[in-house]
Design an enzyme around this catalytic site. Structure first.
Site, mmCIF file in Angstrom:
data_model
loop_
_atom_site.group_PDB
_atom_site.id
_atom_site.type_symbol
_atom_site.label_atom_id
_atom_site.label_comp_id
_atom_site.label_asym_id
_atom_site.label_seq_id
_atom_site.Cartn_x
_atom_site.Cartn_y
_atom_site.Cartn_z
ATOM 1 N N ALA A 52 -16.142 15.314 -19.131
ATOM 2 C CA ALA A 52 -17.514 16.405 -19.101
ATOM 3 C C ALA A 52 -18.479 15.935 -18.462
ATOM 4 O O ALA A 52 -18.502 14.154 -17.674
ATOM 5 C CB ALA A 52 -18.362 16.381 -20.884
ATOM 6 N N LYS A 80 -19.647 24.468 -20.234
ATOM 7 C CA LYS A 80 -20.815 23.345 -20.400
ATOM 8 C C LYS A 80 -22.340 23.986 -20.055
ATOM 9 O O LYS A 80 -22.091 23.935 -19.596
ATOM 10 C CB LYS A 80 -20.282 22.710 -20.435
ATOM 11 C CG LYS A 80 -21.687 21.257 -21.046
ATOM 12 C CD LYS A 80 -21.333 19.766 -20.585
ATOM 13 C CE LYS A 80 -22.378 18.834 -20.917
ATOM 14 N NZ LYS A 80 -22.170 17.410 -21.192
ATOM 15 N N THR A 351 -23.553 11.200 -18.111
ATOM 16 C CA THR A 351 -23.574 10.705 -16.841
ATOM 17 C C THR A 351 -22.511 9.967 -15.702
ATOM 18 O O THR A 351 -22.782 9.737 -14.583
ATOM 19 C CB THR A 351 -24.646 9.542 -16.765
ATOM 20 O OG1 THR A 351 -24.641 9.048 -18.083
ATOM 21 C CG2 THR A 351 -26.088 11.166 -17.154
#
Length: 508
Positions: A52, A80, A351
């Site tokens: 992600a 997303k 991140t």
């Protein structure tokens, strides 16, 4: 003028997402004027669970000239709009940290101060009702921003991706090799260092592969993952451990079959000693349980993960160990660490790939000559250190701001001391809802706002300028924003429909 000659030979040790993002960006920026070689071994697995991203990855791909639909087909990716957090502030709680804006900017103070004024009187909807990025994913809706519709929430949609990290690395490998990057297959078994120049070690001279081949270089990029083969094992940069603030140190990853609807958001569900991720791709759902081995054993952690899957597991669970923290020094002599070699921050806010992106961009900004100027290296290290610390604080926020008292883990997190800078942020918001952001930190004021309110930090007041308008006018303002956002979400196609039309992968 600087008499140092330009360096010419760049060696990237390690592949995976970090290695191939570095190689692709270098090839695009430097062309064929430099020799770029990447060493990786098919026998060494990659972590590959970082599936992600946050919206910054769209900028990275755009800078390379990569077509978004082509990228999503190649990686079986989906879109997303944010991350849904379940059971974090308290059992039963649920909120979305959405990308992009919340509300519409007023002339005087940020939108959320007007919301705080009305919420104090129970006259406002939940904050998430005022953002297209939090309303749409609950309805499984998605579309790209319509920049021709200025002023509409549809023009302000901010998106990122879910994708298969292994397929992304393969995609970037093809991109990089077409532009002259040479891939060397094999394991590095020995690292040769330069002779000392009288001020510590002299950096890396070459790496020697299992085959006996010696690969010399001027500039080395350590993408060897948590092994940190160059930056730590050879150059001894040191490691700063943050596990007292972020106590999770294990993860279990397992894919499962897809289910409908296809949601354009990641989900993070808090459990008794950690949390579970859910990342929907076109062909499967990626799942994982991040937990603290101090508070839970691996058998219990695996059982919790497997009984909370939406579909049947399609592979055996993979167990990973990690230590949250960062390298004390990211760039030493002629070597820079990128990716997991530079540190590990759990994927709670997606991140990891952003940190790779920023490291690569920063290396290009500070790209050295053969002399390696100490001032450039020091500035790179200082900026990167601040970046890691700001992200660290945002992750700690999720654990600290909880009312859960149902396990030893959550009692520890709720009561633990936190960094001074984070405490100042919490105190400031708790007083009058103010959020100030350091100019270099990743997460915006809106990100801090959504998490703090989502995890029950309710300010005692709000900006006094929010009282300058009559209550009826403020109520109408909020109602209009909520109505427009709702109508826009209703008009959007479903996420599955959008993918089928624009970027569906062949799943044979």
């Amino acid at each position: 003028m600087d008499s140092n000659p330009p360096l010419r030979n760049i060696v990237i040790v390690g592949g995976g997402t970090a290695g191939w993002m570095t190689a692709a960006a270098f090839a695009k920026a430097l062309g064929r004027a430099y020799s770029i070689r990447l060493i990786e071994s098919d026998e060494i697995g990659i972590i590959g669970v970082g599936e992600a991203s946050i919206p910054n990855l769209t900028e990275f791909n755009r800078a390379l000239g990569i077509d978004e639909d082509e990228f999503l087909r190649a990686t079986r990716g989906s879109f997303k709009l944010g991350i849904e957090f379940v059971n974090w502030g308290a059992l039963g709680d649920r909120y979305i940290h959405g990308f992009g804006k919340v509300g519409q900017m007023a002339d005087t103070v940020p939108f959320h101060h007007f919301w705080l004024r009305m919420a104090a009187q129970s006259k406002a909807a939940p904050l998430g009702e005022y953002s297209i990025n939090t309303v749409a994913p609950r309805q499984a809706k998605f579309m790209r921003a319509r920049h021709d519709m200025a002023g509409s929430p549809l023009a302000e949609i901010a998106h990122a991706y879910h994708f298969d990290a292994g397929l992304y690395a393969r995609f970037l490998r093809g991109f990089a090799e077409q532009r002259g990057v040479q891939r060397l297959e094999g394991k590095v078994t020995r690292v040769e260092q330069r002779e000392s120049d009288g001020d510590g070690d002299g950096g890396i001279a070459a790496v020697v592969m299992e085959s006996g081949e010696r690969v010399a270089g001027d500039f080395f990029i350590d993408c060897s993952g948590m092994r940190a083969l160059l930056i730590e094992q050879t150059l001894h940069a040191g490691y700063e451990d943050w596990s007292h603030w972020l106590p999770c140190d294990r993860a279990i990853a397992v894919p499962c079959e897809s289910v409908s609807p296809l949601l354009p958001m990641t989900r993070s569900t808090a459990h008794a000693a950690g949390w579970q991720w859910r990342i929907p791709l076109q062909h499967r759902i990626g799942n994982g349980h991040v937990y603290s081995s101090r508070f839970m054993d691996k058998e219990e952690a695996e059982a919790i993960l497997l009984r909370n899957l939406d579909g049947a597991a399609t592979a055996a669970p993979r167990h990973l160990a990690f230590r949250t923290g960062r390298a004390k020094t990211f760039w030493v002599r002629n070597c820079v660490a990128v990716g997991l070699a530079s540190g590990f921050l759990e994927p709670l806010e997606s991140t990891s790939i952003h940190l790779i992106h920023m490291a690569v961009a920063r290396i290009l900004d500070y790209f050295p000559r053969a002399g390696f100027d100490a001032a450039d290296i020091a500035e790179y290290n200082a900026v990167t250190r601040v970046e890691y610390e700001r992200i660290r604080d945002f992750l700690i926020l999720h654990y600290k701001l909880t009312q859960r008292d149902d396990s030893e883990f959550w009692n520890y997190c709720r009561n633990m001391p936190i960094p001074e800078g984070l405490q100042r942020k919490l105190d400031l918001f708790a007083s009058n809802g103010r959020v100030y952001r350091d100019g270099v930190e990743l997460f915006t004021e809106v990100s801090w706002l959504q998490v703090m309110l989502g995890q029950r930090l309710q300010p005692r007041g709000y900006h006094p300028f929010a009282d300058l308008l009559p209550e009826a006018e403020v109520q109408a303002y909020l109602d209009n924003v909520q109505r427009v956002v709702g109508k826009c979400a209703q008009a959007m196609p479903t996420h599955a429909e959008f993918i089928a039309k624009h970027c569906a992968a062949r799943l044979d």
